[in-house]
Write a protein that holds these residues in place. Structure first.
Motif, PDB file in Angstrom:
ATOM      1  N   PHE A   1      38.860  16.864  20.911  1.00 20.42           N
ATOM      2  CA  PHE A   1      40.142  16.191  20.586  1.00 20.42           C
ATOM      3  C   PHE A   1      41.496  16.761  20.529  1.00 20.42           C
ATOM      4  O   PHE A   1      41.692  17.948  20.075  1.00 20.42           O
ATOM      5  N   ASP A   2      42.414  16.522  21.434  1.00 17.67           N
ATOM      6  CA  ASP A   2      43.650  17.107  21.567  1.00 17.67           C
ATOM      7  C   ASP A   2      44.520  16.965  20.449  1.00 17.67           C
ATOM      8  O   ASP A   2      44.908  15.656  20.115  1.00 17.67           O
ATOM      9  N   PRO A   3      44.803  18.053  19.549  1.00 23.28           N
ATOM     10  CA  PRO A   3      45.845  17.614  18.346  1.00 23.28           C
ATOM     11  C   PRO A   3      47.100  16.937  18.482  1.00 23.28           C
ATOM     12  O   PRO A   3      47.454  16.094  17.530  1.00 23.28           O
ATOM     13  N   HIS A   4      47.579  17.035  19.697  1.00 22.01           N
ATOM     14  CA  HIS A   4      48.918  16.540  19.904  1.00 22.01           C
ATOM     15  C   HIS A   4      48.699  14.844  19.952  1.00 22.01           C
ATOM     16  O   HIS A   4      49.546  13.982  19.744  1.00 22.01           O
ATOM     17  N   ARG A   5      47.271  14.235  20.164  1.00 22.13           N
ATOM     18  CA  ARG A   5      47.304  12.909  20.350  1.00 22.13           C
ATOM     19  C   ARG A   5      47.452  12.429  18.994  1.00 22.13           C
ATOM     20  O   ARG A   5      47.788  11.296  18.686  1.00 22.13           O
ATOM     21  N   LEU A   6      47.278  12.906  17.817  1.00 19.19           N
ATOM     22  CA  LEU A   6      47.497  12.613  16.328  1.00 19.19           C
ATOM     23  C   LEU A   6      48.818  12.461  16.191  1.00 19.19           C
ATOM     24  O   LEU A   6      49.381  11.392  15.758  1.00 19.19           O
ATOM     25  N   ASP A   7      49.626  13.452  16.640  1.00 16.60           N
ATOM     26  CA  ASP A   7      51.210  13.442  16.557  1.00 16.60           C
ATOM     27  C   ASP A   7      51.610  12.121  17.322  1.00 16.60           C
ATOM     28  O   ASP A   7      52.669  11.292  16.851  1.00 16.60           O
ATOM     29  N   VAL A   8      51.214  12.029  18.474  1.00 13.79           N
ATOM     30  CA  VAL A   8      51.495  10.817  19.292  1.00 13.79           C
ATOM     31  C   VAL A   8      51.041   9.464  18.624  1.00 13.79           C
ATOM     32  O   VAL A   8      52.149   8.513  18.647  1.00 13.79           O
ATOM     33  N   LEU A   9      50.010   9.278  18.090  1.00 10.81           N
ATOM     34  CA  LEU A   9      49.380   8.209  17.543  1.00 10.81           C
ATOM     35  C   LEU A   9      50.584   7.853  16.176  1.00 10.81           C
ATOM     36  O   LEU A   9      50.855   6.823  15.895  1.00 10.81           O
ATOM     37  N   VAL A  10      50.849   8.796  15.527  1.00 10.66           N
ATOM     38  CA  VAL A  10      51.824   8.777  14.333  1.00 10.66           C
ATOM     39  C   VAL A  10      53.115   8.300  14.469  1.00 10.66           C
ATOM     40  O   VAL A  10      53.483   7.434  14.040  1.00 10.66           O
ATOM     41  N   HIS A  11      53.676   8.930  15.667  1.00 13.29           N
ATOM     42  CA  HIS A  11      54.987   8.507  16.365  1.00 13.29           C
ATOM     43  C   HIS A  11      55.004   7.056  16.940  1.00 13.29           C
ATOM     44  O   HIS A  11      55.752   6.523  16.430  1.00 13.29           O
ATOM     45  N   ARG A  12      54.042   6.673  17.381  1.00 10.09           N
ATOM     46  CA  ARG A  12      54.181   5.335  17.673  1.00 10.09           C
ATOM     47  C   ARG A  12      53.585   4.263  16.573  1.00 10.09           C
ATOM     48  O   ARG A  12      54.539   3.169  16.798  1.00 10.09           O
TER      49      ARG A  12
END
Length: 235
Positions: A197-208
């Motif tokens: 899992f790319d950790p940046h996907r979590l940040d993108v999810l929270v941002h959206r």
């Protein structure tokens, strides 16, 4: 680098040059801070009418109301940290900036390592550590989930349908409002293969998710990044 040992501060970068503003916000965000960019003092005041801030990074040479004037107004709010930026150095300007209410004075071009340390140290002076601060039992007041977690309810009686990932994150954070949840724990709840899992996907999810809430609710979602840890549901 130095890291804040409490909740990541909410920072506004007030800079009229679009490219530089985006660069500063991007650097602070990559270093784990909750940063927003604004183009003028007037935009800052509008933002502060709906969202509290911990630190304001102000360019002195703003159009309209200058950064020095804005610093003087902000100084009336004792809990707000003020960092002034300028392309012109000099002891007289530094002295005037500090006299007008600035906590710190930095010159351009910006050394982002210095800015990071300045933000972290200033926030430590202004805010108590989360480990020493009493837990606000009403931290999640007005926010809740229903329909087995698929619907988010806000304090203004509006609702939002959630995706599976959004539902998973919010359900975990709302279990213990005010208590940070590590990125690793959140990622493990989102996937059966956390190592892929790319950790940046979590940040993108929270941002959206924040964006969806901001477009529908009258208040922003109190979901904040905790530098070096993960996320927390806290005002």
């Amino acid at each position: 680098m130095s890291q804040p040992d409490s909740l990541s501060p909410r920072i506004a970068v007030v800079e009229d040059e679009d490219e530089l503003r985006a660069l500063i916000v991007g650097e602070l965000s990559e270093r784990g801070y909750d940063a927003v960019g604004l183009a003028s003092a007037e935009a800052l005041y509008r933002h502060m009418s709906v969202q509290t801030l911990d630190i304001v990074v102000l360019d002195i040479g703003l159009p309209g109301e200058s950064g020095l004037e804005a610093a003087s107004h902000l100084r009336q709010l004792d809990s707000v940290g003020i960092i002034l930026l300028t392309g012109r150095g000099g002891r007289k300007l530094m002295a005037k900036s500090l006299a007008m209410g600035a906590d710190l004075f930095l010159t351009k071009p910006i050394d982002y390592d210095v800015l990071e340390v300045a933000v972290a140290n200033l926030y430590r002076r202004l805010a108590p550590s989360i480990n020493n601060a009493p837990l606000d039992e009403n931290v999640a007041a007005g926010w809740s989930l229903s329909d087995a977690g698929w619907t988010l309810h806000g304090p203004d009686a509006m609702t939002l349908a959630l995706s599976e990932a959004e539902r998973t994150i919010l359900a975990r954070l709302l279990e213990q409002p005010g208590v940070p949840v590590s990125r690793a724990d959140l990622i493990q709840m989102l996937t059966d293969q956390p190592w892929d899992f790319d950790p940046h996907r979590l940040d993108v999810l929270v941002h959206r998710l924040r964006g969806k809430v901001n477009s529908r609710f009258s208040r922003p979602l109190p979901l904040r990044a905790v530098r070096g840890v993960g996320y927390v549901f806290a005002p």
